[in-house]
Design an enzyme around this catalytic site. Structure first.
Site, short mmCIF file in Angstrom:
data_model
loop_
_atom_site.label_atom_id
_atom_site.label_comp_id
_atom_site.label_asym_id
_atom_site.label_seq_id
_atom_site.Cartn_x
_atom_site.Cartn_y
_atom_site.Cartn_z
N GLU A 22 0.80 -1.23 0.00
CA GLU A 22 0.00 0.00 0.00
C GLU A 22 0.83 1.28 0.00
O GLU A 22 0.56 2.21 0.77
CB GLU A 22 -0.96 0.00 1.19
CG GLU A 22 -1.90 -1.18 1.20
CD GLU A 22 -2.80 -1.25 2.44
OE1 GLU A 22 -2.74 -0.34 3.27
OE2 GLU A 22 -3.54 -2.24 2.56
N GLU A 38 -6.31 -10.67 -1.21
CA GLU A 38 -7.13 -10.37 -0.01
C GLU A 38 -8.60 -10.23 -0.37
O GLU A 38 -9.31 -9.37 0.14
CB GLU A 38 -6.64 -9.06 0.64
CG GLU A 38 -5.18 -9.07 1.02
CD GLU A 38 -4.72 -7.83 1.79
OE1 GLU A 38 -5.58 -7.08 2.29
OE2 GLU A 38 -3.50 -7.63 1.91
O1 9MR Z 1 -7.62 -7.73 8.74
C1 9MR Z 1 -6.65 -6.88 9.34
C2 9MR Z 1 -7.24 -6.29 10.61
O2 9MR Z 1 -7.41 -7.31 11.59
C3 9MR Z 1 -6.30 -5.22 11.15
O3 9MR Z 1 -6.92 -4.59 12.25
C4 9MR Z 1 -6.00 -4.21 10.06
C5 9MR Z 1 -5.07 -3.15 10.59
O4 9MR Z 1 -4.58 -2.37 9.58
O5 9MR Z 1 -5.40 -4.88 8.96
C6 9MR Z 1 -6.28 -5.79 8.36
O6 9MR Z 1 -5.66 -6.37 7.23
C7 9MR Z 1 -5.35 -5.47 6.17
C8 9MR Z 1 -4.15 -6.04 5.44
O7 9MR Z 1 -3.11 -6.26 6.33
C9 9MR Z 1 -3.72 -5.08 4.34
N1 9MR Z 1 -4.79 -4.80 3.43
C10 9MR Z 1 -6.03 -4.35 4.05
C11 9MR Z 1 -6.45 -5.36 5.12
C12 9MR Z 1 -7.78 -4.97 5.67
O8 9MR Z 1 -7.69 -3.73 6.33
#
Ligand code: 9MR
Length: 471
Positions: free
Chosen positions: A159, A276
């Site tokens: 990102e 994802e």
């Molecule tokens: O699913 C993840 C969630 O539990 C966390 O709180 C969050 C914090 O940023 O990250 C989520 O996973 C993310 C992933 O690492 C990167 N792409 C977006 C995902 C959803 O937010």
């Protein structure tokens, strides 16, 4: 069948043992076994609760039965692996790697350089470029070194591009402290530690077009530059967190756009991976059965990219059950393929059936055309079933659930060997067309046009899926 990568016998065995298959139940097929036949990876995250034993027992059973690639929701991120400077914690990551090895699954590592989930101690160095470079290099060397040879692919950078006018994300500590060259460096350092790992740039909103104003267009220019400069980048991860387009008219992403990105990347010899996936509905709205069926079709359209584009090999969903999904934080709901009770949704069926019906394009040089009877045979599908005297397919006995078998005559489907079964009929695109309970040993498939279908018969935990021709 295409084989883009070899699956070991161990992996296949693990998949079969995982669904409790005995010799009399050999025809049961899972997303995993079908993905392996098609030479692709299908996966879901292990939700964070799993690492603390917080999910019901059948979650893990479903997970290892249905999927052959795994990624941790949070447990390999920077704040989890290096919570304080120079002190590394691999406990949860090790637990997942062991689980994956025991079940013959591939491991994705997520993520090395990301602006989010960075511990505070890193931010203290945001004005010290030399120190930040050392911090990032040291993190990569330790984490990638620890799982060298065990984590097959890494999201090296996650990102780094902002959403609106595509440009670098300015508030990332790595970008602020180092500049965009943190990306080049991160790839080079990761490759130096584990030259066999596949290295990805991962981001969201990449299914919104590839023109220069779209994020994927901006990214493509960077990938061209990285490739030209010899930066070891092997894949782009498209997160693909998308919204159902009917309940949100403003959502502009589409499978076609993502396919275009895949094709552009192929020209650069770079893979695309769907990393994802979730397809949510707006929070608060009522989600109907037909909404869920339409959602299933969108899941299928994204799967088609993985099946059809030679440089796309991975279909990874960001969660298993709607009960444990991050989507509420995004004001979305019900974006996954199992419901709150861990029951498969129509999206699961669409994926399963598509994996069953997909026929890779035939190599015309080797196609045998001599036996094709175009008056009675649908030549778009290779039908390998044996036919009876009037050309109806005979379902082999061995394809039954123990002693359960099915047989079609005209529009009547006969089911033997069970008193009660649920029958679902899908078209060859995985769209549900008919569904009923069978209590009498046969079912009239009324209102179904002549043609090829996939029929699923479920009885207890058993699951028989078979292609039939209705004539
Ligand atoms: O699913 C993840 C969630 O539990 C966390 O709180 C969050 C914090 O940023 O990250 C989520 O996973 C993310 C992933 O690492 C990167 N792409 C977006 C995902 C959803 O937010």
């Amino acid at each position: 069948m295409r084989t883009r990568f070899p699956f070991s016998g161990i992996a296949l065995c693990a998949a079969l043992i995982g669904v409790g298959i005995t010799s009399s139940f050999a025809a049961d097929e899972t997303l995993r076994s079908l993905a392996e036949k098609n030479g692709i990876y299908i996966g879901a995250i292990l939700n964070s609760q799993w690492f603390n034993g917080g999910l019901p027992g059948n979650y893990e059973q479903i997970h290892k039965t249905q999927f052959n690639i795994v990624v941790a929701e949070n447990e390999m991120k920077f704040d989890a692996t290096e919570p304080s400077e120079g002190r590394f914690n691999y406990n949860n990551g090790d637990k997942m790697v062991k689980y994956a090895q025991q079940n013959g699954m591939r491991v994705r590592g997520h993520a090395l350089a990301w602006h989010s989930q960075v511990p505070n101690w890193v931010n203290n160095y945001k004005n010290d470029k030399q120190k930040l470079l050392k911090v990032l290099k040291n993190h990569i060397e330790n984490v990638v070194g620890h799982w060298k040879g065990q984590v097959a692919e890494w999201d090296v950078v996650n990102e780094a591009i902002s959403n609106n006018e595509p440009q670098w994300r300015s508030y990332s500590v790595w970008y602020q402290g180092i500049g965009p060259e943190f990306i080049d460096s991160a790839f080079v350092w990761t490759h130096a530690v584990d030259p066999d790992a596949e290295l990805c740039y991962n981001d969201y909103n990449l299914e919104q077009g590839i023109n220069p104003k779209a994020k994927a267009g901006f990214l493509l220019e960077q990938v061209k530059r990285w490739v030209a400069n010899g930066i070891p980048i092997h894949c782009v991860g498209s997160q693909t967190h998308v919204e159902d387009t009917t309940t949100d008219k403003h959502f502009i992403g589409s499978p076609d756009s993502l396919r275009s990105l895949a094709r552009e990347l192929a020209k650069l010899n770079v893979k695309l991976k769907i990393t994802e996936l979730d397809i949510g509905f707006k929070s608060g709205i009522n989600v109907s059965k037909s909404d869920l069926e339409r959602q299933g079709q969108t899941f299928r359209q994204y799967l088609d990219i993985v099946l059809e584009e030679p440089n796309v090999d991975t279909y990874l969903i960001w969660g298993v059950s709607d009960k444990w999904s991050w989507l509420s934080g995004l004001n979305r709901q019900k974006g996954l393929i199992y419901d709150d009770n861990l029951q498969p949704k129509p999206a699961f069926d669409s994926i399963l059936v598509r994996l069953q019906t997909f026929e890779p394009p035939q190599d015309t040089a080797t196609t045998d055309t001599t036996t094709t009877d175009t008056t009675t045979t649908d030549t778009t599908v290779t039908d390998t079933t044996t036919k009876d005297s009037i050309g109806l397919p005979i379902i082999p006995q061995s394809a039954g659930l123990g002693s359960v078998t099915m047989h079609i005559a005209g529009h009547t489907l006969f089911i033997a060997g069970t008193l009660s079964a649920k029958v679902d009929v899908f078209d060859m695109q995985g769209r549900p067309v008919f569904s009923t309970k069978c209590e009498k040993g046969f079912v009239e498939l009324n209102g179904i046009a002549d043609g090829l279908y996939m029929v699923r018969v479920r009885s207890g935990s058993a699951n028989l899926v078979q292609r039939i021709a209705v004539k």
